[in-house]
Design an enzyme around this catalytic site. Structure first.
Site, PDB file in Angstrom:
ATOM      1  N   ASN A 146       1.017   4.845  -0.881  1.00 38.25           N
ATOM      2  CA  ASN A 146      -0.092   4.506   0.119  1.00 38.25           C
ATOM      3  C   ASN A 146      -0.588   3.030  -0.143  1.00 38.25           C
ATOM      4  O   ASN A 146      -0.532   2.618  -1.221  1.00 38.25           O
ATOM      5  CB  ASN A 146      -1.106   5.617   0.398  1.00 38.25           C
ATOM      6  CG  ASN A 146      -1.961   5.687  -1.090  1.00 38.25           C
ATOM      7  OD1 ASN A 146      -1.368   5.557  -2.019  1.00 38.25           O
ATOM      8  ND2 ASN A 146      -3.011   5.825  -0.899  1.00 38.25           N
ATOM      9  N   CYS A 196      -3.477   2.056  -1.539  1.00 36.40           N
ATOM     10  CA  CYS A 196      -4.151   1.817  -2.666  1.00 36.40           C
ATOM     11  C   CYS A 196      -3.445   2.245  -3.850  1.00 36.40           C
ATOM     12  O   CYS A 196      -3.880   1.904  -4.904  1.00 36.40           O
ATOM     13  CB  CYS A 196      -5.583   2.119  -2.712  1.00 36.40           C
ATOM     14  SG  CYS A 196      -6.549   1.772  -1.177  1.00 36.40           S
ATOM     15  N   GLU A 238      -2.572   5.202  -5.154  1.00 38.92           N
ATOM     16  CA  GLU A 238      -2.769   6.398  -5.811  1.00 38.92           C
ATOM     17  C   GLU A 238      -1.827   7.494  -5.407  1.00 38.92           C
ATOM     18  O   GLU A 238      -1.834   8.797  -5.949  1.00 38.92           O
ATOM     19  CB  GLU A 238      -4.310   6.994  -5.666  1.00 38.92           C
ATOM     20  CG  GLU A 238      -4.819   7.367  -4.247  1.00 38.92           C
ATOM     21  CD  GLU A 238      -5.140   6.246  -3.356  1.00 38.92           C
ATOM     22  OE1 GLU A 238      -4.828   5.212  -3.694  1.00 38.92           O
ATOM     23  OE2 GLU A 238      -5.902   6.571  -2.460  1.00 38.92           O
TER      24      GLU A 238
HETATM   25  O1  CDP Z   1     -13.519   6.789  -0.011  1.00 36.56           O
HETATM   26  P1  CDP Z   1     -12.597   7.007   1.283  1.00 36.56           P
HETATM   27  O2  CDP Z   1     -12.296   8.631   1.438  1.00 36.56           O
HETATM   28  O3  CDP Z   1     -13.131   6.454   2.528  1.00 36.56           O
HETATM   29  O4  CDP Z   1     -11.268   6.258   0.964  1.00 36.56           O
HETATM   30  P2  CDP Z   1     -10.686   5.486  -0.373  1.00 36.56           P
HETATM   31  O5  CDP Z   1     -10.617   6.467  -1.688  1.00 36.56           O
HETATM   32  O6  CDP Z   1     -11.417   4.296  -0.816  1.00 36.56           O
HETATM   33  O7  CDP Z   1      -9.076   5.263  -0.133  1.00 36.56           O
HETATM   34  C1  CDP Z   1      -8.094   6.316  -0.197  1.00 36.56           C
HETATM   35  C2  CDP Z   1      -7.117   6.003   0.872  1.00 36.56           C
HETATM   36  O8  CDP Z   1      -7.466   6.241   2.076  1.00 36.56           O
HETATM   37  C3  CDP Z   1      -6.543   4.597   0.863  1.00 36.56           C
HETATM   38  O9  CDP Z   1      -5.625   4.573  -0.503  1.00 36.56           O
HETATM   39  C4  CDP Z   1      -5.696   4.499   1.843  1.00 36.56           C
HETATM   40  O10 CDP Z   1      -4.559   4.943   1.937  1.00 36.56           O
HETATM   41  C5  CDP Z   1      -6.962   5.038   2.944  1.00 36.56           C
HETATM   42  N1  CDP Z   1      -7.708   4.215   3.557  1.00 36.56           N
HETATM   43  C6  CDP Z   1      -7.271   3.425   4.773  1.00 36.56           C
HETATM   44  O11 CDP Z   1      -6.393   3.759   5.432  1.00 36.56           O
HETATM   45  N2  CDP Z   1      -8.052   2.775   5.393  1.00 36.56           N
HETATM   46  C7  CDP Z   1      -9.415   2.202   4.819  1.00 36.56           C
HETATM   47  N3  CDP Z   1      -9.802   1.144   5.375  1.00 36.56           N
HETATM   48  C8  CDP Z   1      -9.640   2.725   3.449  1.00 36.56           C
HETATM   49  C9  CDP Z   1      -8.748   3.639   3.081  1.00 36.56           C
END
Ligand code: CDP
Length: 700
Positions: free
Chosen positions: A355, A357, A359
């Site tokens: 995905n 980032c 993880e």
């Molecule tokens: O904190 P939050 O739950 O918003 O997300 P994060 O832990 O920063 O990011 C987790 C995942 O959400 C990322 O690896 C992406 O797959 C997705 N993501 C996204 O699609 N678009 C964003 N602007 C941020 C995160």
């Protein structure tokens, strides 16, 4: 509060909302709290949002035969861990639970075959459509573009030439711009290309040099590398660049041998696994109809069939990657062998992408939902000193994993392929946030051996309890459908010992008595007993943990993000809804302790965001409050590696570097990362880009 409740409307006020920081409220208000579509007035408060999520996710259990009162009791537990900010699910779950939009997961991997469209729905434009559907509701997507033939290659149907993967990626990028995620956040993508691909050099340079800050702005890019490649880098030997075109003759399957040539790195481990399996089961065959051939055999065949375009020195290719990453932060690396070697359900096929980032390394069409535990909440203090509330942590893990497992049933999937893949492995990703602040509360500097040891131990504890919960859930509700008790790989068996990590990074020192005592409980965990339980009772989820960046949920929880060090002690945060100033509350507490909390001092600190070089600050503060760019790269890596050992998916981490670091540092970090057994690596050199994808924190 007037924003949220409406002027003078305090009747719904819940004192639990006071746990939320001002920044948390701003973010919730701008993007998470539901509004009436006609009047645009808020129809919920933060507590009502947690209640909505808890209720919706608990209600799934009715399907599993739970009674109304049992479901209500679970709802209370879910509500409690969220409203106390001990655990938060990923953004799509918070935003979409119980609403018309139904995607609750953050991570998706979509396959891209070398065809415009296919009957199976995995051609280039099918993938584009799938991406738009996922982005629309707040999910992030990853793609491996390696199956697309390189630019200039033949297109049989039109007798023309192919435009190549990088130009197709540009379409995905534009589409991402157009489809704002649920109107609330920008879509994010991971674009992967494997190192054997004939267009790899264009890919490596697609976001740096003149194209920096210009092209593919909605993509993080990563080169998929293999052990064979890294070994050839070390020896300065040649590697082949291959066109995948030969493998796709319309109407037939992929050419097996060329496929093998590109995947040849994975054979060693595959063979080992198969040998083990043959021994155990007396004759099962992996890869259905296919036999395993050696790397050299595969290359001879590939050469004969004209699939090898040219040979290139592995070291010079690696240097190009390094140069580009030093310049712009892209590309990162994905260690494809490590990813597949430690993939618990490796028998389902090869993972080629993650995905956005990093993880979540996932199989084609799989999705995963995430949630993170706020570690800082588990530091307790008595007159006898500080301790970690392990019981509280175990209890939170238990309900968090249950909640995440329910997300799989509550999800409304945008495509049947995604639903099918996700429901067959039922992967969930429990991660963490607030590590940096936990360490500060315990008085342990982030860049110390003690901190790495603590990371290693806490990760082990979380993995143990998440896994245990998943076994208990299997007892209750059944295993994930494609669970194979004999072939399932228990990742703890391949976790590297703590000492090994120090050895690779040449960091000297031993964990202190203090940190050993703090984490002594972890040494008593019995993983072989757990394995016996798994074999006996089954397992609910193919993976259980994952360390996500927690970009937004850490703001809601009011803590530091993921396993990252503090980014700055005071800084301007630039998010879609505006700019605001933030001062770390623990830092302020320390300033108070030393009677340094006057506005002049704070203003001075905000200018640089750091105090490491400030001779007027007490030594304790300077050591404890080292920020991302002050932490040596080895310690960034060590934290990532420590968490990765006890992680059945991936660990997202940015290795932050000072702007004056030379390209050699990036080279050293990339090589060390491979040896440390992390699944991917990303560096970011301070000021090397005008803006980062996803990550906001602009330091002033
Ligand atoms: O904190 P939050 O739950 O918003 O997300 P994060 O832990 O920063 O990011 C987790 C995942 O959400 C990322 O690896 C992406 O797959 C997705 N993501 C996204 O699609 N678009 C964003 N602007 C941020 C995160």
């Amino acid at each position: 509060y007037n924003h949220v409740y409406g002027k003078g409307k305090w009747k719904d006020f819940d004192p639990k909302d006071l746990l939320l920081t001002y920044n948390a409220l701003k973010v919730l208000e701008a993007r998470y709290l539901l509004k009436d579509p006609n009047t645009l007035r808020y129809i919920e408060t933060p507590q009502m949002m947690f209640r909505r999520v808890a209720k919706y996710l608990a209600s799934v259990e009715l399907k599993y035969g739970k009674s109304e009162s049992e479901v209500k009791a679970l709802e209370e537990k879910f509500y409690e861990i969220m409203s106390n900010l001990r655990f938060l699910p990923n953004t799509p779950t918070l935003m979409n639970s119980g609403t018309r939009l139904g995607i609750l997961s953050a991570c998706f991997v979509i396959p891209v075959r070398d065809s415009m469209t296919t009957p199976e729905g995995d051609g280039i434009y099918d993938a584009l459509r799938a991406m738009a559907l996922v982005h629309q509701q707040g999910g992030g997507t990853g793609f491996d573009f390696s199956e697309l033939r390189p630019k200039g290659d033949v297109v049989a149907s039109t007798a023309g030439v192919a435009s190549g993967p990088v130009s197709f990626m540009k379409i995905f990028d534009v589409s991402t711009d157009v489809v704002k995620q649920g109107g609330k956040r920008r879509g994010a993508n991971m674009g992967v290309m494997h190192v054997w691909h004939a267009e790899i050099e264009d890919f490596i340079n697609s976001k740096s040099g003149k194209l920096k800050d210009v092209q593919l702005q909605n993509f993080n890019i990563s080169v998929g590398v293999y052990d064979y490649f890294m070994e050839k880098v070390e020896r300065g030997e040649e590697v082949p660049l291959i066109t995948p075109r030969k493998t796709r003759i319309p109407g037939t399957d992929h050419d097996y041998y060329i496929n093998k040539a590109r995947n040849y790195m994975s054979e060693e481990w595959a063979q080992e696994e198969i040998l083990n399996e043959l021994e155990e089961k007396g004759g099962a065959v992996w890869l259905d109809e296919s036999k395993i051939i050696t790397v050299d055999e595969a290359l001879v065949i590939a050469e004969k069939e004209g699939a090898i375009i040219r040979w290139i020195n592995a070291r010079s290719l690696f240097n190009e990657i390094v140069k580009s990453a030093w310049d712009s932060g892209d590309p990162g690396l994905l260690f494809i062998d490590e990813i597949n070697r430690r993939h618990p359900v490796w028998y389902l096929g090869k993972i080629n992408a993650t995905n956005p980032c990093g993880e979540e390394p996932l199989l084609p069409w799989e999705s995963c939902n995430l949630g993170s535990i706020n570690l800082e909440k588990f530091v307790k203090e008595t007159e006898n000193g500080k301790y970690i509330d392990w019981d509280g942590l175990a209890e939170t893990i238990k309900y968090a994993v249950r909640l995440l497992d329910n997300v799989i049933d509550a999800n409304k999937y945008p495509l049947k392929q995604i639903e099918q893949a996700t429901k067959s492995t039922r992967k969930v990703g429990l991660g963490v946030m607030g590590l940096a602040r936990m360490l500060i509360k315990l008085g342990i500097p982030y860049d110390s051996v003690d901190a790495i040891y603590l990371s290693y131990q806490v990760a082990k504890f979380i993995y143990y309890h998440a896994f245990k919960t998943s076994i208990e859930l299997a007892k209750e509700k059944g295993s994930f459908p494609v669970y194979d008790p004999l072939r399932y790989h228990d990742i703890w068996e391949s976790a590297r010992p703590f000492e090994y990590l120090l050895e690779v990074t040449k960091v000297e020192g031993k964990p202190s008595e203090y940190v050993r005592k703090l984490t002594a409980i972890v040494d008593k965990l019995d993983f072989s007993e757990l394995k016996a339980e798994r074999i006996k009772h089954g397992l609910r989820n193919a993976t259980v943990v994952s360390v996500a960046p927690t970009g937004t949920i850490s703001i809601i929880a009011g803590t530091s993000s993921s396993i990252e060090p503090l980014f700055a002690l005071a800084f301007i945060r630039n998010v879609a809804v505006g700019k605001f100033m933030e001062i770390d509350s623990l830092f302020l507490e320390y300033l108070r302790k030393y009677e340094l909390d006057n506005p002049e001092v704070v203003k001075k600190v905000a200018e640089t965001g750091t105090v490491g070089e400030n001779m007027f600050m007490p030594a304790t503060i300077r050591k404890l409050f080292r920020t991302a760019h002050e932490v040596p790269p080895e310690f960034h890596l060590l934290h990532q590696a420590a968490w990765q050992q006890w992680n059945d998916s991936g660990t997202s981490k940015t290795i932050n570097l000072r702007s004056e670091e030379p390209p050699e540092t990036v080279e050293r970090v990339y090589l060390m990362a491979w040896k440390l057994g992390v699944k991917g690596i990303t560096v970011y050199r301070d000021k090397s880009k005008s803006q980062q994808v996803i990550y906001f924190g602009i330091k002033k």
